[in-house]
Write an enzyme that holds these catalytic residues in place. Structure first.
Site, PDB file in Angstrom:
ATOM      1  N   LYS A 221      14.487   4.001 -24.721  1.00  0.00           N
ATOM      2  CA  LYS A 221      13.685   3.654 -25.899  1.00  0.00           C
ATOM      3  C   LYS A 221      13.394   2.152 -25.997  1.00  0.00           C
ATOM      4  O   LYS A 221      12.302   1.752 -26.411  1.00  0.00           O
ATOM      5  CB  LYS A 221      14.360   4.146 -27.169  1.00  0.00           C
ATOM      6  CG  LYS A 221      14.321   5.675 -27.306  1.00  0.00           C
ATOM      7  CD  LYS A 221      14.887   6.121 -28.643  1.00  0.00           C
ATOM      8  CE  LYS A 221      14.802   7.632 -28.798  1.00  0.00           C
ATOM      9  NZ  LYS A 221      15.279   8.098 -30.103  1.00  0.00           N
TER      10      LYS A 221
ATOM     11  N   SER B  41      12.373  18.982 -27.175  1.00  0.00           N
ATOM     12  CA  SER B  41      10.972  18.600 -27.409  1.00  0.00           C
ATOM     13  C   SER B  41       9.980  19.538 -26.717  1.00  0.00           C
ATOM     14  O   SER B  41       8.969  19.906 -27.332  1.00  0.00           O
ATOM     15  CB  SER B  41      10.737  17.151 -26.982  1.00  0.00           C
ATOM     16  OG  SER B  41      11.458  16.290 -27.836  1.00  0.00           O
TER      17      SER B  41
HETATM   18  P1  NDP Z   1      23.117   3.741 -28.918  1.00  0.00           P
HETATM   19  O1  NDP Z   1      23.856   3.965 -27.649  1.00  0.00           O
HETATM   20  O2  NDP Z   1      22.039   2.712 -28.986  1.00  0.00           O
HETATM   21  O3  NDP Z   1      24.182   3.377 -30.090  1.00  0.00           O
HETATM   22  C1  NDP Z   1      25.379   4.070 -30.188  1.00  0.00           C
HETATM   23  C2  NDP Z   1      26.122   3.645 -31.465  1.00  0.00           C
HETATM   24  O4  NDP Z   1      27.292   4.471 -31.586  1.00  0.00           O
HETATM   25  C3  NDP Z   1      26.611   2.194 -31.461  1.00  0.00           C
HETATM   26  O5  NDP Z   1      26.511   1.674 -32.758  1.00  0.00           O
HETATM   27  C4  NDP Z   1      28.061   2.338 -31.015  1.00  0.00           C
HETATM   28  O6  NDP Z   1      28.912   1.324 -31.490  1.00  0.00           O
HETATM   29  C5  NDP Z   1      28.466   3.633 -31.665  1.00  0.00           C
HETATM   30  N1  NDP Z   1      29.571   4.286 -30.975  1.00  0.00           N
HETATM   31  C6  NDP Z   1      29.527   4.881 -29.742  1.00  0.00           C
HETATM   32  N2  NDP Z   1      30.731   5.387 -29.427  1.00  0.00           N
HETATM   33  C7  NDP Z   1      31.562   5.121 -30.479  1.00  0.00           C
HETATM   34  C8  NDP Z   1      32.923   5.417 -30.758  1.00  0.00           C
HETATM   35  N3  NDP Z   1      33.689   6.101 -29.884  1.00  0.00           N
HETATM   36  N4  NDP Z   1      33.437   5.005 -31.947  1.00  0.00           N
HETATM   37  C9  NDP Z   1      32.664   4.348 -32.834  1.00  0.00           C
HETATM   38  N5  NDP Z   1      31.359   4.029 -32.634  1.00  0.00           N
HETATM   39  C10 NDP Z   1      30.817   4.428 -31.459  1.00  0.00           C
HETATM   40  O7  NDP Z   1      22.550   5.182 -29.325  1.00  0.00           O
HETATM   41  P2  NDP Z   1      21.311   5.525 -30.275  1.00  0.00           P
HETATM   42  O8  NDP Z   1      21.346   4.583 -31.423  1.00  0.00           O
HETATM   43  O9  NDP Z   1      20.064   5.626 -29.489  1.00  0.00           O
HETATM   44  O10 NDP Z   1      21.664   7.032 -30.737  1.00  0.00           O
HETATM   45  C11 NDP Z   1      22.786   7.299 -31.588  1.00  0.00           C
HETATM   46  C12 NDP Z   1      22.873   8.801 -31.844  1.00  0.00           C
HETATM   47  O11 NDP Z   1      21.769   9.255 -32.624  1.00  0.00           O
HETATM   48  C13 NDP Z   1      22.862   9.640 -30.552  1.00  0.00           C
HETATM   49  O12 NDP Z   1      23.858  10.637 -30.681  1.00  0.00           O
HETATM   50  C14 NDP Z   1      21.473  10.252 -30.535  1.00  0.00           C
HETATM   51  O13 NDP Z   1      21.447  11.488 -29.854  1.00  0.00           O
HETATM   52  C15 NDP Z   1      21.195  10.418 -32.020  1.00  0.00           C
HETATM   53  N6  NDP Z   1      19.773  10.472 -32.341  1.00  0.00           N
HETATM   54  C16 NDP Z   1      19.256  11.606 -32.947  1.00  0.00           C
HETATM   55  C17 NDP Z   1      17.924  11.677 -33.276  1.00  0.00           C
HETATM   56  C18 NDP Z   1      17.383  12.924 -33.935  1.00  0.00           C
HETATM   57  O14 NDP Z   1      16.149  13.093 -33.986  1.00  0.00           O
HETATM   58  N7  NDP Z   1      18.216  13.781 -34.499  1.00  0.00           N
HETATM   59  C19 NDP Z   1      16.975  10.592 -32.962  1.00  0.00           C
HETATM   60  C20 NDP Z   1      17.624   9.426 -32.359  1.00  0.00           C
HETATM   61  C21 NDP Z   1      18.964   9.404 -32.052  1.00  0.00           C
HETATM   62  P3  NDP Z   1      29.094  -0.085 -30.704  1.00  0.00           P
HETATM   63  O15 NDP Z   1      27.979  -0.964 -31.156  1.00  0.00           O
HETATM   64  O16 NDP Z   1      30.422  -0.557 -31.124  1.00  0.00           O
HETATM   65  O17 NDP Z   1      29.032   0.239 -29.231  1.00  0.00           O
END
Ligand code: NDP
Length: 279
Positions: free
Chosen positions: A71, A22
């Site tokens: 967030k 950013s």
């Molecule tokens: P959260 O931590 O809120 O959610 C993570 C999600 O990933 C959950 O649904 C979780 O499942 C799942 N997950 C994590 N590890 C595993 C695994 N080993 N196997 C299967 N599922 C898994 O993160 P965010 O929602 O904030 O962000 C998610 C991704 O999106 C990040 O990588 C972030 O960097 C990216 N992002 C990119 C943006 C961009 O502008 N390009 C903007 C916002 C986010 P469970 O519910 O089972 O734990």
């Protein structure tokens, strides 16, 4: 860059924040627009975020982008919020008003739609069945934006089924565990990875062969730019959309919220970001 006593200040708060692109994006736009302004990274310890944000009330800093893990807390700390931030249950933008109040917004959904518009321009997103992998803040933001864009067939696939069900309930979607991914992918015109699965658990074994040949696969992760999921999708001949386009797409409206003018469209921010990702 010359700063003065009138310089407008904005920034990004995260923990960690050193990886954030950013500052690169916003300072490139600031320079191109010739603004007396600066955009800085704020590395804020998780137990200090509330105090940090509270201390900025009054407008000494114009606004903040908020990244992991803040967030949800950012939205809770705000006095008012855009409906899309409430629906996403997360804010990536805080604007500090001169009267001391804080306004929260979520521009991640706009970023997602901008990424599809740029990299899959022929896609009828509103008419497509969309499978979203993940049920965290990024997935909720995506679902809110997709629902607002007119998508009527939304499918949420998540490791923890109860979280998929909660997200699906909120947006009139259908919920699946990872073992139901094949059913969720059947006939889906779009797959969006909004999970951090490949960052935390390694490449996902997803049944991409169940997607139609016309499907578009998007991954919010942008480091590497072509993720293992996008590599597999491309090998299968599917069109792809990358997470960097989304990152830039969410930053455009944030810039306007902080600095009161549009981000200069001709600035080569994608090339700058790509060069930075390679280092
Ligand atoms: P959260 O931590 O809120 O959610 C993570 C999600 O990933 C959950 O649904 C979780 O499942 C799942 N997950 C994590 N590890 C595993 C695994 N080993 N196997 C299967 N599922 C898994 O993160 P965010 O929602 O904030 O962000 C998610 C991704 O999106 C990040 O990588 C972030 O960097 C990216 N992002 C990119 C943006 C961009 O502008 N390009 C903007 C916002 C986010 P469970 O519910 O089972 O734990």
């Amino acid at each position: 860059m010359t700063l003065t006593g009138r310089s407008r200040v904005a920034g990004v708060a995260g923990w960690p924040v050193a990886h954030s692109l950013s500052p690169l994006l916003h300072n490139a736009w600031i320079a191109a627009a010739g603004l007396d302004a600066v955009y800085v990274p704020f590395r804020v310890a998780p137990d200090r975020f509330a105090a940090f944000v509270t201390g900025l009330r009054g407008g000494g800093v114009a606004g903040l982008n908020v990244t992991l893990p803040f967030k949800g807390e950012a939205l809770a700390l705000a006095d008012s919020a855009a409906p899309r931030a409430r629906r996403a249950q997360a804010a990536n933008v805080l604007v500090f008003q001169p009267d001391g109040s804080i306004f929260a917004d979520n521009t991640d959904g706009q970023g997602l739609l901008a990424a599809f518009a740029e990299q899959a321009p022929g896609l009828d997103l509103a008419g497509a069945a969309v499978a979203v992998l993940g049920a965290g803040g990024a997935a909720l933001g995506a679902l809110a934006a997709l629902a607002d864009a007119g998508c009527r067939d939304l499918r949420v696939v998540n490791r923890t089924l109860s979280r998929a069900e909660a997200a699906a309930d909120a947006f009139g979607a259908r919920a699946y565990g990872l073992d139901g991914a094949a059913r969720a992918f059947d006939g889906a015109g779009v797959l969006i990875n909004a999970s951090s699965a490949e960052l935390t658990g390694g490449p996902l074994d997803l049944p991409l062969d169940r997607l139609p040949r016309s499907a578009v696969v998007m991954d919010m992760t942008y480091k590497p730019l072509i993720t293992p999921l996008l590599t597999r999708a491309q090998a299968q001949g599917l069109a792809t959309v990358d997470g960097l386009a989304m990152l830039i797409g969410q930053a455009v409206p944030a810039f306007e919220a902080f600095f009161g003018r549009p981000a200069p469209a001709e600035t080569p921010v994608r090339a700058l970001a790509l060069a930075s990702l390679e280092t």
